[in-house]
Scaffold this motif. Structure first.
Motif, PDB file in Angstrom:
ATOM      1  N   ARG A 116       0.828  -1.213   0.000  1.00  0.00           N
ATOM      2  CA  ARG A 116       0.000   0.000   0.000  1.00  0.00           C
ATOM      3  C   ARG A 116       0.861   1.261   0.000  1.00  0.00           C
ATOM      4  O   ARG A 116       0.536   2.253  -0.643  1.00  0.00           O
ATOM      5  N   ALA A 117       1.967   1.212   0.732  1.00  0.00           N
ATOM      6  CA  ALA A 117       2.874   2.369   0.787  1.00  0.00           C
ATOM      7  C   ALA A 117       3.466   2.656  -0.590  1.00  0.00           C
ATOM      8  O   ALA A 117       3.508   3.811  -1.027  1.00  0.00           O
ATOM      9  N   ARG A 118       3.924   1.607  -1.271  1.00  0.00           N
ATOM     10  CA  ARG A 118       4.473   1.800  -2.628  1.00  0.00           C
ATOM     11  C   ARG A 118       3.411   2.380  -3.556  1.00  0.00           C
ATOM     12  O   ARG A 118       3.680   3.313  -4.314  1.00  0.00           O
ATOM     13  N   ALA A 119       2.201   1.838  -3.497  1.00  0.00           N
ATOM     14  CA  ALA A 119       1.120   2.305  -4.368  1.00  0.00           C
ATOM     15  C   ALA A 119       0.760   3.764  -4.095  1.00  0.00           C
ATOM     16  O   ALA A 119       0.363   4.492  -5.008  1.00  0.00           O
ATOM     17  N   ALA A 120       0.909   4.201  -2.853  1.00  0.00           N
ATOM     18  CA  ALA A 120       0.559   5.578  -2.476  1.00  0.00           C
ATOM     19  C   ALA A 120       1.702   6.561  -2.711  1.00  0.00           C
ATOM     20  O   ALA A 120       1.546   7.754  -2.488  1.00  0.00           O
ATOM     21  N   GLY A 121       2.864   6.064  -3.123  1.00  0.00           N
ATOM     22  CA  GLY A 121       3.996   6.949  -3.385  1.00  0.00           C
ATOM     23  C   GLY A 121       4.774   7.351  -2.141  1.00  0.00           C
ATOM     24  O   GLY A 121       5.486   8.361  -2.146  1.00  0.00           O
ATOM     25  N   VAL A 122       4.660   6.564  -1.081  1.00  0.00           N
ATOM     26  CA  VAL A 122       5.394   6.864   0.157  1.00  0.00           C
ATOM     27  C   VAL A 122       6.893   6.851  -0.141  1.00  0.00           C
ATOM     28  O   VAL A 122       7.402   5.919  -0.755  1.00  0.00           O
ATOM     29  N   ASN A 123       7.579   7.915   0.289  1.00  0.00           N
ATOM     30  CA  ASN A 123       9.026   7.964   0.092  1.00  0.00           C
ATOM     31  C   ASN A 123       9.805   8.104   1.405  1.00  0.00           C
ATOM     32  O   ASN A 123      11.030   8.150   1.396  1.00  0.00           O
ATOM     33  N   GLU A 124       9.080   8.152   2.516  1.00  0.00           N
ATOM     34  CA  GLU A 124       9.704   8.170   3.838  1.00  0.00           C
ATOM     35  C   GLU A 124       8.857   7.343   4.804  1.00  0.00           C
ATOM     36  O   GLU A 124       7.627   7.319   4.691  1.00  0.00           O
ATOM     37  N   PHE A 125       9.529   6.710   5.741  1.00  0.00           N
ATOM     38  CA  PHE A 125       8.839   6.071   6.851  1.00  0.00           C
ATOM     39  C   PHE A 125       9.344   6.709   8.128  1.00  0.00           C
ATOM     40  O   PHE A 125      10.554   6.851   8.331  1.00  0.00           O
TER      41      PHE A 125
END
Length: 154
Positions: A116-125
Motif C-alpha cells: 500500500r505504501a508503494r502504491a501511495a507513493g510513500v518515500n519516507e517512513f
C-alpha cells in the motif's frame, strides 16, 4: 501509578520519561498539528533524521526518519509505530498510512502495508520507537489517525 517498595509512596513512571506517550516531548519548530522537525536539532547533521508528529490529544510523538528504500534497515525494528509519509518538498509532508511493525518486522515489510505504501507513493517512513507495549502503540496510532482525519476534514 507505581509504588516505591517499602515506603507506601506512589509515583507516575511516565512523568519521569520525557518521551513517554503522554509527555509533550522536545520542542518543535512549529506547533503545526501535522508535525515538525525538532528545534533542538535545527541546522545540525541529525535534523533530517528526526521528526515529531502531534496527535489529536495534543501529545507529540518523536520519530526516526528513514528513506522508503531502506527496507533492510527498517526490517530490524520490531514493535514500532510506522508512519508512511509522502515528502513532496521541504516541510511538505503528508501522512498516508499508519501501522505497527509487530514482533516480526521482516514479515511486516514484505506484506500489505509495504504494498500500500508503494502504491501511495510513500518515500519516507517515520518510526516511533518509544512505546513498549502493544496497547501503547495502538493508542499512538489511534491518536495520530484521529489527528490526520481531523486535518483532512478541515
Amino acid at each position: 501509578m507505581h509504588a516505591i517498595a517499602g515506603t507506601g509512596l506512589s509515583f507516575d513512571l511516565s512523568a519521569l520519561n520525557p518521551f513517554s506517550v503522554a509527555a509533550d516531548g522536545p520542542p518543535a519548530l512549529t506547533e503545526s498539528p501535522a508535525g515538525a522537525p525538532l528545534a533542538s536539532l535545527a541546522g545540525g547533521a541529525l535534523a533530517r533524521r528526526f521528526h515529531s508528529w502531534r496527535g489529536a490529544s495534543g501529545a507529540r510523538y518523536i520519530c526516526s526518519v528513514f528513506a522508503a528504500t531502506a527496507l533492510d534497515e527498517l526490517a530490524s525494528y520490531a514493535d514500532a509505530v510506522v508512519i508512511g509519509v509522502v515528502a513532496a518538498g521541504e516541510g511538505d509532508l503528508r501522512v498516508v498510512l499508519i501501522g505497527e511493525s509487530g514482533s516480526l518486522p521482516e514479515v511486516f515489510w514484505q506484506g500489505e502495508f509495504a504494498r500500500r505504501a508503494r502504491a501511495a507513493g510513500v518515500n519516507e517512513f517515520h518510526l516511533h520507537l518509544l512505546t513498549e507495549r502493544a496497547e501503547e502503540r495502538r493508542a499512538v496510532m489511534g491518536d495520530l489517525t484521529r489527528q490526520m482525519a481531523a486535518k483532512r476534514a478541515s
